[in-house]
Scaffold this active site. Structure first.
Site, PDB file in Angstrom:
ATOM      1  N   GLU A 187      -7.815  -5.434  -0.440  1.00  0.00           N
ATOM      2  CA  GLU A 187      -8.341  -6.287  -1.508  1.00  0.00           C
ATOM      3  C   GLU A 187      -8.209  -7.778  -1.203  1.00  0.00           C
ATOM      4  OE1 GLU A 187      -9.903  -4.519  -3.364  1.00  0.00           O
ATOM      5  OE2 GLU A 187      -8.807  -2.942  -4.409  1.00  0.00           O
ATOM      6  N   HIS A 244       0.847  -1.191   0.000  1.00  0.00           N
ATOM      7  CA  HIS A 244       0.000   0.000   0.000  1.00  0.00           C
ATOM      8  C   HIS A 244       0.879   1.235   0.000  1.00  0.00           C
ATOM      9  CE1 HIS A 244      -3.137   2.854   1.070  1.00  0.00           C
ATOM     10  NE2 HIS A 244      -3.954   1.953   0.560  1.00  0.00           N
TER      11      HIS A 244
HETATM   12  C1  LIG Z   1      -0.696  -0.821  -3.920  1.00  0.00           C
HETATM   13  C2  LIG Z   1       0.553  -0.471  -4.710  1.00  0.00           C
HETATM   14  C3  LIG Z   1       0.105   0.019  -6.096  1.00  0.00           C
HETATM   15  C4  LIG Z   1       1.327   0.656  -4.007  1.00  0.00           C
HETATM   16  O1  LIG Z   1       2.309   1.086  -4.902  1.00  0.00           O
HETATM   17  P1  LIG Z   1       3.500   2.068  -4.518  1.00  0.00           P
HETATM   18  O2  LIG Z   1       3.237   2.802  -3.266  1.00  0.00           O
HETATM   19  O3  LIG Z   1       3.776   2.899  -5.730  1.00  0.00           O
HETATM   20  O4  LIG Z   1       4.694   1.076  -4.236  1.00  0.00           O
HETATM   21  P2  LIG Z   1       5.962   0.899  -5.177  1.00  0.00           P
HETATM   22  O5  LIG Z   1       5.516   0.547  -6.557  1.00  0.00           O
HETATM   23  O6  LIG Z   1       6.820   2.094  -4.980  1.00  0.00           O
HETATM   24  O7  LIG Z   1       6.636  -0.386  -4.524  1.00  0.00           O
HETATM   25  C5  LIG Z   1       7.725  -0.332  -3.620  1.00  0.00           C
HETATM   26  C6  LIG Z   1       8.507  -1.625  -3.763  1.00  0.00           C
HETATM   27  O8  LIG Z   1       7.723  -2.702  -3.272  1.00  0.00           O
HETATM   28  C7  LIG Z   1       7.473  -3.657  -4.298  1.00  0.00           C
HETATM   29  N1  LIG Z   1       6.071  -4.051  -4.218  1.00  0.00           N
HETATM   30  C8  LIG Z   1       5.017  -3.248  -3.892  1.00  0.00           C
HETATM   31  N2  LIG Z   1       3.887  -3.971  -3.887  1.00  0.00           N
HETATM   32  C9  LIG Z   1       4.218  -5.227  -4.209  1.00  0.00           C
HETATM   33  C10 LIG Z   1       3.488  -6.409  -4.370  1.00  0.00           C
HETATM   34  N3  LIG Z   1       2.168  -6.427  -4.195  1.00  0.00           N
HETATM   35  N4  LIG Z   1       4.150  -7.534  -4.721  1.00  0.00           N
HETATM   36  C11 LIG Z   1       5.468  -7.515  -4.887  1.00  0.00           C
HETATM   37  N5  LIG Z   1       6.236  -6.425  -4.745  1.00  0.00           N
HETATM   38  C12 LIG Z   1       5.610  -5.295  -4.415  1.00  0.00           C
HETATM   39  C13 LIG Z   1       7.739  -2.937  -5.602  1.00  0.00           C
HETATM   40  O9  LIG Z   1       8.138  -3.841  -6.609  1.00  0.00           O
HETATM   41  C14 LIG Z   1       8.832  -1.986  -5.214  1.00  0.00           C
HETATM   42  O10 LIG Z   1      10.064  -2.683  -5.205  1.00  0.00           O
HETATM   43  P3  LIG Z   1      11.455  -1.950  -5.650  1.00  0.00           P
HETATM   44  O11 LIG Z   1      11.600  -0.804  -4.695  1.00  0.00           O
HETATM   45  O12 LIG Z   1      12.449  -3.035  -5.511  1.00  0.00           O
HETATM   46  O13 LIG Z   1      11.215  -1.506  -7.055  1.00  0.00           O
HETATM   47  C15 LIG Z   1       1.486  -1.698  -4.845  1.00  0.00           C
HETATM   48  O14 LIG Z   1       1.836  -2.161  -3.552  1.00  0.00           O
HETATM   49  C16 LIG Z   1       0.862  -2.824  -5.676  1.00  0.00           C
HETATM   50  O15 LIG Z   1       1.029  -2.821  -6.902  1.00  0.00           O
HETATM   51  N6  LIG Z   1       0.182  -3.813  -5.030  1.00  0.00           N
HETATM   52  C17 LIG Z   1      -0.446  -4.892  -5.763  1.00  0.00           C
HETATM   53  C18 LIG Z   1      -1.777  -4.461  -6.342  1.00  0.00           C
HETATM   54  C19 LIG Z   1      -2.838  -4.300  -5.268  1.00  0.00           C
HETATM   55  O16 LIG Z   1      -2.961  -5.103  -4.351  1.00  0.00           O
HETATM   56  N7  LIG Z   1      -3.641  -3.247  -5.444  1.00  0.00           N
HETATM   57  C20 LIG Z   1      -4.697  -2.918  -4.503  1.00  0.00           C
HETATM   58  C21 LIG Z   1      -4.365  -1.660  -3.774  1.00  0.00           C
HETATM   59  S1  LIG Z   1      -5.447  -1.339  -2.427  1.00  0.00           S
END
Ligand SMILES: CC(C)(COP(=O)(O)OP(=O)(O)OC[C@H]1O[C@@H](n2cnc3c(N)ncnc32)[C@H](O)[C@@H]1OP(=O)(O)O)[C@@H](O)C(=O)NCCC(=O)NCCS
Length: 374
Positions: free
Chosen positions: A313, A259
């Protein structure tokens, strides 16, 4: 500028507060643990829009106002009958809201939508979202849509309209709590879209259409059906670890984890987990708990500095499936709740509006010139 506006505060709000470190979510001063399963969704809509939990009398009136507006027009039903049966229910909802915007008032066209008060429009939208989703679901299954029931609460009526049966109390209560938990969440992407759109003084329907389009993506509201796919693919406990490792090795994310703001377990996830335990198939619940534990361990090893915990989710998918909601309608069901929050933010934005118009930093070339043809 931090990528994705991470950590940037772009508005003040009195609607909801997320404490990402403590893992708390507060609506207008009330912790969600005080609300979910305690007061009905309609009370929370009233709270988000007015800042007050309604009195008993106000709640009765507000519930009947919503119930009175649940029916949708024959022309909207006719439109739903023309939609391909394999359309995404959230896309259908988005288009249906556009149609509502054209036909909602006795005056003409888009100006009609602009002329009604936001609370009035919001009440109709909260009332009609579940009717649209449930009606389309029945139509695509070859069944006739059902008339909404005025004697049922919002969650109960939604399940009734989908399945044709008044749901067991346990399931209706679980979906009601789900609606409460998902109703608002600070300046998430779809709410931000709604606020940007309404800040131009467009009509409410257009702002809600923008929000629905934003909710659809898998990084926001589109994840729960993907969580369900993941659990189905994993199938049994011994496959959990290899499945997660393979997924991460191929550079993909684990749906239902991580998140932008929470650095601990999402507080909504805790409540949804206990609801899932009550109503989901025990085998699916066990598999989800196993997957949660394993994914947390692996993600913790790979990202020791960034807590990647379950988000809203993950267990939503179990609660919605156990309530008889089709997998591809999970995000449309999310919208039936979040429309309350979108409307609260639209009302707040309009109460002290200035157009939201940030700037970008140009980093491309300058002073290029067109060479005359030799
Ligand atoms: C929710 C979400 C979009 C937040 O994104 P964000 O704040 O931009 O986080 P980032 O993309 O900066 O991720 C930070 C790091 O954690 C990793 N990461 C974040 N969520 C991850 C996940 N669900 N699975 C694996 N790795 C994950 C990223 O690859 C990144 O790694 P890096 O620093 O080595 O590149 C992200 O966690 C995600 O894509 N989750 C999966 C989709 C999901 O469950 N969506 C519902 C949201 S309520």
């Amino acid at each position: 500028v931090p990528k994705g506006l991470d950590g940037v505060i772009v508005a003040t709000t009195q609607i909801s507060k997320i404490d990402g470190t403590a893992g708390r979510l507060i609506y207008r001063g009330y912790d969600i643990t005080q609300l979910a399963g305690v007061v009905p969704f309609e009370s929370v809509v009233h709270l988000l829009w007015t800042g007050r939990i309604p009195s008993e009398k106000e709640l009765i009136d507000f519930k009947s106002e919503i119930a009175d507006r649940r029916s949708i027009s024959p022309s909207l039903i006719s439109f739903l009958k023309t939609v391909p049966r394999d359309a995404n229910p959230l896309s259908v909802l988005r288009t249906a809201v556009s149609i509502l915007g054209l036909t909602s008032s006795s005056s003409k066209g888009e100006d009609a939508a602009a002329s009604s008060s936001p609370i009035d429009t919001g009440t109709s939208l909260v009332a009609q979202f579940p009717t649209i989703v449930a009606s389309y679901d029945r139509i695509r299954r070859g069944e006739d849509p059902l008339e909404p029931r005025k004697d049922l609460g919002q969650a109960e009526n939604y399940l009734y309209m989908l399945t044709g049966r008044v749901p067991e109390t346990e399931r209706a209560r679980a979906v009601d709590a789900y609606f409460v938990l998902l109703a608002d969440h600070g300046l998430n992407a779809s709410t931000f879209s709604a606020r940007v759109a309404i800040s131009t003084l467009t009509d409410v329907y257009s702002a809600i259409v923008a929000a629905i389009g934003t909710l659809k993506g898998p990084l926001h509201g589109g994840a729960p059906s993907l969580v369900w796919d993941m659990l189905s693919e994993i199938g049994e406990a011994r496959n959990v670890r290899p499945w997660i490792n393979k997924r991460l090795e191929s550079g993909e994310r684990i749906m239902g984890f991580g998140h932008r703001i929470y650095r601990t377990e999402d507080p909504r996830s805790k409540i949804l987990k206990s609801l899932a335990k009550q109503i989901a198939d025990p085998k699916v619940y066990e598999l989800a708990v196993e997957t949660e534990g394993e994914a947390r361990r692996i993600l913790q090893e790979q990202h020791p500095k960034r807590a990647l915990d379950t988000n809203v989710e993950f267990y939503s998918s179990l609660v919605l499936n156990a309530s008889g909601i089709p997998k591809d309608a999970f995000t449309a069901t999310f919208a039936c709740s979040r429309v309350a929050g979108w409307m609260a933010h639209i009302i707040e934005q309009l109460s002290d509006n200035r157009i939201i118009r940030p700037q970008s930093e140009y980093v491309g070339p300058e002073n290029l010139s067109i060479e005359p043809n030799a």
